[in-house]
Write a protein that holds these residues in place. Structure first.
Motif, PDB file in Angstrom:
ATOM      1  N   ASP A  40      -3.312  -7.954  -8.420  1.00  0.00           N
ATOM      2  CA  ASP A  40      -2.005  -7.777  -9.068  1.00  0.00           C
ATOM      3  C   ASP A  40      -0.928  -8.369  -8.175  1.00  0.00           C
ATOM      4  O   ASP A  40      -1.110  -8.538  -6.966  1.00  0.00           O
ATOM      5  N   GLU A  41       0.207  -8.702  -8.804  1.00  0.00           N
ATOM      6  CA  GLU A  41       1.399  -9.149  -8.101  1.00  0.00           C
ATOM      7  C   GLU A  41       2.574  -8.282  -8.533  1.00  0.00           C
ATOM      8  O   GLU A  41       2.583  -7.743  -9.653  1.00  0.00           O
ATOM      9  N   ALA A  42       3.569  -8.144  -7.661  1.00  0.00           N
ATOM     10  CA  ALA A  42       4.755  -7.356  -7.977  1.00  0.00           C
ATOM     11  C   ALA A  42       5.991  -8.109  -7.525  1.00  0.00           C
ATOM     12  O   ALA A  42       6.016  -8.683  -6.433  1.00  0.00           O
ATOM     13  N   ALA A  43       7.025  -8.106  -8.383  1.00  0.00           N
ATOM     14  CA  ALA A  43       8.270  -8.809  -8.078  1.00  0.00           C
ATOM     15  C   ALA A  43       9.375  -7.869  -7.609  1.00  0.00           C
ATOM     16  O   ALA A  43      10.458  -8.317  -7.243  1.00  0.00           O
ATOM     17  N   ASP A  44       9.120  -6.562  -7.627  1.00  0.00           N
ATOM     18  CA  ASP A  44      10.097  -5.610  -7.114  1.00  0.00           C
ATOM     19  C   ASP A  44       9.365  -4.382  -6.574  1.00  0.00           C
ATOM     20  O   ASP A  44       8.151  -4.232  -6.747  1.00  0.00           O
ATOM     21  N   ILE A  49       4.801  -0.234  -6.172  1.00  0.00           N
ATOM     22  CA  ILE A  49       4.285   1.138  -6.143  1.00  0.00           C
ATOM     23  C   ILE A  49       3.308   1.367  -7.294  1.00  0.00           C
ATOM     24  O   ILE A  49       2.225   1.935  -7.109  1.00  0.00           O
ATOM     25  N   SER A  50       3.679   0.903  -8.485  1.00  0.00           N
ATOM     26  CA  SER A  50       2.814   1.052  -9.653  1.00  0.00           C
ATOM     27  C   SER A  50       1.482   0.337  -9.455  1.00  0.00           C
ATOM     28  O   SER A  50       0.414   0.869  -9.801  1.00  0.00           O
ATOM     29  N   ALA A  51       1.520  -0.873  -8.891  1.00  0.00           N
ATOM     30  CA  ALA A  51       0.298  -1.648  -8.681  1.00  0.00           C
ATOM     31  C   ALA A  51      -0.634  -0.958  -7.689  1.00  0.00           C
ATOM     32  O   ALA A  51      -1.858  -0.938  -7.869  1.00  0.00           O
ATOM     33  N   VAL A  52      -0.052  -0.384  -6.633  1.00  0.00           N
ATOM     34  CA  VAL A  52      -0.877   0.325  -5.651  1.00  0.00           C
ATOM     35  C   VAL A  52      -1.497   1.572  -6.280  1.00  0.00           C
ATOM     36  O   VAL A  52      -2.686   1.857  -6.066  1.00  0.00           O
ATOM     37  N   ARG A  53      -0.729   2.298  -7.071  1.00  0.00           N
ATOM     38  CA  ARG A  53      -1.267   3.490  -7.750  1.00  0.00           C
ATOM     39  C   ARG A  53      -2.416   3.119  -8.671  1.00  0.00           C
ATOM     40  O   ARG A  53      -3.417   3.831  -8.749  1.00  0.00           O
ATOM     41  N   GLN A  54      -2.278   2.015  -9.366  1.00  0.00           N
ATOM     42  CA  GLN A  54      -3.294   1.613 -10.348  1.00  0.00           C
ATOM     43  C   GLN A  54      -4.560   1.074  -9.691  1.00  0.00           C
ATOM     44  O   GLN A  54      -5.673   1.422 -10.093  1.00  0.00           O
ATOM     45  N   HIS A  55      -4.400   0.225  -8.668  1.00  0.00           N
ATOM     46  CA  HIS A  55      -5.558  -0.517  -8.144  1.00  0.00           C
ATOM     47  C   HIS A  55      -6.132   0.038  -6.845  1.00  0.00           C
ATOM     48  O   HIS A  55      -7.285  -0.280  -6.532  1.00  0.00           O
ATOM     49  N   ARG A  56      -5.352   0.837  -6.091  1.00  0.00           N
ATOM     50  CA  ARG A  56      -5.812   1.320  -4.779  1.00  0.00           C
ATOM     51  C   ARG A  56      -6.439   0.161  -3.980  1.00  0.00           C
ATOM     52  O   ARG A  56      -7.603   0.213  -3.588  1.00  0.00           O
ATOM     53  N   PRO A  57      -5.687  -0.898  -3.726  1.00  0.00           N
ATOM     54  CA  PRO A  57      -6.266  -2.101  -3.103  1.00  0.00           C
ATOM     55  C   PRO A  57      -6.615  -1.876  -1.629  1.00  0.00           C
ATOM     56  O   PRO A  57      -6.109  -0.947  -0.988  1.00  0.00           O
ATOM     57  N   HIS A  58      -7.465  -2.745  -1.108  1.00  0.00           N
ATOM     58  CA  HIS A  58      -7.741  -2.717   0.324  1.00  0.00           C
ATOM     59  C   HIS A  58      -6.517  -3.180   1.115  1.00  0.00           C
ATOM     60  O   HIS A  58      -6.304  -2.738   2.246  1.00  0.00           O
ATOM     61  N   GLN A  65      12.241  -6.640   1.773  1.00  0.00           N
ATOM     62  CA  GLN A  65      13.468  -6.560   0.985  1.00  0.00           C
ATOM     63  C   GLN A  65      13.195  -7.000  -0.448  1.00  0.00           C
ATOM     64  O   GLN A  65      13.003  -8.189  -0.707  1.00  0.00           O
ATOM     65  N   MET A  66      13.174  -6.020  -1.354  1.00  0.00           N
ATOM     66  CA  MET A  66      12.953  -6.319  -2.768  1.00  0.00           C
ATOM     67  C   MET A  66      13.867  -5.457  -3.620  1.00  0.00           C
ATOM     68  O   MET A  66      14.333  -4.406  -3.173  1.00  0.00           O
ATOM     69  N   PRO A  67      14.122  -5.887  -4.870  1.00  0.00           N
ATOM     70  CA  PRO A  67      14.952  -5.076  -5.762  1.00  0.00           C
ATOM     71  C   PRO A  67      14.297  -3.730  -6.073  1.00  0.00           C
ATOM     72  O   PRO A  67      13.074  -3.597  -6.034  1.00  0.00           O
ATOM     73  N   HIS A  68      15.129  -2.741  -6.367  1.00  0.00           N
ATOM     74  CA  HIS A  68      14.744  -1.429  -6.909  1.00  0.00           C
ATOM     75  C   HIS A  68      14.130  -0.469  -5.890  1.00  0.00           C
ATOM     76  O   HIS A  68      14.329   0.735  -6.014  1.00  0.00           O
ATOM     77  N   ALA A  69      13.385  -0.952  -4.926  1.00  0.00           N
ATOM     78  CA  ALA A  69      12.838  -0.086  -3.877  1.00  0.00           C
ATOM     79  C   ALA A  69      12.532  -0.959  -2.668  1.00  0.00           C
ATOM     80  O   ALA A  69      11.835  -1.959  -2.781  1.00  0.00           O
ATOM     81  N   GLY A  70      13.069  -0.570  -1.500  1.00  0.00           N
ATOM     82  CA  GLY A  70      12.859  -1.357  -0.289  1.00  0.00           C
ATOM     83  C   GLY A  70      11.467  -1.190   0.269  1.00  0.00           C
ATOM     84  O   GLY A  70      10.688  -0.328  -0.152  1.00  0.00           O
ATOM     85  N   GLY A  71      11.142  -2.027   1.257  1.00  0.00           N
ATOM     86  CA  GLY A  71       9.801  -2.033   1.818  1.00  0.00           C
ATOM     87  C   GLY A  71       9.363  -0.705   2.400  1.00  0.00           C
ATOM     88  O   GLY A  71       8.220  -0.277   2.212  1.00  0.00           O
ATOM     89  N   LEU A  72      10.259  -0.005   3.097  1.00  0.00           N
ATOM     90  CA  LEU A  72       9.889   1.272   3.688  1.00  0.00           C
ATOM     91  C   LEU A  72       9.603   2.321   2.619  1.00  0.00           C
ATOM     92  O   LEU A  72       8.684   3.133   2.756  1.00  0.00           O
ATOM     93  N   GLU A  73      10.387   2.311   1.554  1.00  0.00           N
ATOM     94  CA  GLU A  73      10.138   3.250   0.455  1.00  0.00           C
ATOM     95  C   GLU A  73       8.795   2.960  -0.204  1.00  0.00           C
ATOM     96  O   GLU A  73       8.010   3.875  -0.490  1.00  0.00           O
ATOM     97  N   VAL A  74       8.497   1.675  -0.426  1.00  0.00           N
ATOM     98  CA  VAL A  74       7.207   1.299  -0.997  1.00  0.00           C
ATOM     99  C   VAL A  74       6.078   1.707  -0.068  1.00  0.00           C
ATOM    100  O   VAL A  74       5.040   2.228  -0.506  1.00  0.00           O
ATOM    101  N   LEU A  75       6.272   1.494   1.223  1.00  0.00           N
ATOM    102  CA  LEU A  75       5.240   1.858   2.195  1.00  0.00           C
ATOM    103  C   LEU A  75       4.909   3.347   2.111  1.00  0.00           C
ATOM    104  O   LEU A  75       3.727   3.731   2.082  1.00  0.00           O
ATOM    105  N   LEU A  76       5.923   4.186   2.078  1.00  0.00           N
ATOM    106  CA  LEU A  76       5.698   5.631   2.017  1.00  0.00           C
ATOM    107  C   LEU A  76       4.973   6.029   0.737  1.00  0.00           C
ATOM    108  O   LEU A  76       4.045   6.853   0.760  1.00  0.00           O
ATOM    109  N   ARG A  80       1.097   7.475   0.128  1.00  0.00           N
ATOM    110  CA  ARG A  80       0.847   8.716  -0.619  1.00  0.00           C
ATOM    111  C   ARG A  80      -0.233   8.522  -1.672  1.00  0.00           C
ATOM    112  O   ARG A  80      -1.101   9.379  -1.846  1.00  0.00           O
ATOM    113  N   TRP A  81      -0.191   7.393  -2.386  1.00  0.00           N
ATOM    114  CA  TRP A  81      -1.102   7.184  -3.500  1.00  0.00           C
ATOM    115  C   TRP A  81      -2.410   6.519  -3.087  1.00  0.00           C
ATOM    116  O   TRP A  81      -3.429   6.670  -3.757  1.00  0.00           O
TER     117      TRP A  81
END
Length: 217
Positions: A40-44, A49-58, A65-76, A80-81
């Motif tokens: 999967d790819e994500a543009a924001d 976050i949705s892609a990680v929840r869905q695929h649980r990738p390695h 720096q991305m729209p809607h949620a920054g890197g640190l927020e995505v990391l956290l 979690r997921w």
């Protein structure tokens, strides 16, 4: 052709960057012998976050720096997921404050967008197998930097809201504290950062990556 052992999600708001990373990961022998399948790819940030929840990738390759949620927020949220996902951050932000914050977050890999991807591709196999790697140029930057100011969590919240343009009264209402307490936090921030006006405070915070320019607590 053997099935790739590892799967990845690429999160970056620039399509050309995602395309280049996808090609490198999926090409057998460039990073892994059998390639890495990009699921999967994500543009924001929210898509990431949705892609990680869905695929649980390695592996998650993440722009800081991305729209809607920054890197640190995505990391956290990714932690979690999908706690087993290896998170590698690619950053164009070269402030000591932000780099230090990213290292402290426990990211599995950290690389500069200002350099070519040779070190990234060479280190990804090690990261996927449990090692951590911070790019040599970023390590050197941190070693040469003076000690960062020690801000409390409440001071960082106050700083974020000052940058967002809120008055002392508005910050007090947002944080559930008195305006006098906000004023004390503001004074403490200016003393710790050695600035003498709100404009200087905001400029310093943005330059050193002490807050997220996208806003939010």
């Amino acid at each position: 052709m053997p099935e790739p052992r590892f799967h990845a999600v690429i999160a970056d708001d620039h399509a050309i960057v995602r395309a280049g990373l996808r090609t490198a990961l999926e090409t057998p022998g460039m990073v892994e012998t059998d390639g890495i399948a990009v699921v999967d790819e994500a543009a924001d940030g929210l898509q990431a976050i949705s892609a990680v929840r869905q695929h649980r990738p390695h592996l998650l390759l993440l722009d800081v720096q991305m729209p809607h949620a920054g890197g640190l927020e995505v990391l956290l949220e990714a932690r979690r997921w999908s706690p087993d996902t290896k998170i590698v951050i690619l950053t164009g932000v070269m402030s000591v404050g932000k780099i230090s914050e990213l290292v402290s977050s426990g990211v599995d890999g950290l690389f500069s967008k200002g350099e070519d991807n040779t070190e990234l591709y060479r280190q990804l196999p090690n990261i996927l197998r449990g090692r951590r790697h911070i790019a040599a140029s970023l390590v050197a930057m941190l070693e040469d930097a003076p000690d960062a100011p020690d801000l409390t969590a409440r001071e960082r919240q106050t700083l974020n809201l000052i940058v967002a343009g809120q008055s002392n009264k508005e910050i007090a209402e947002t944080l559930g504290i008195s305006a006098k307490t906000v004023d004390r936090h503001r004074t403490s921030l200016m003393q710790k950062l050695d600035v003498h006006s709100v404009a200087q405070l905001i400029a310093y915070a943005l330059r050193e990556g002490l807050i997220d320019p996208a806003g939010g607590l």
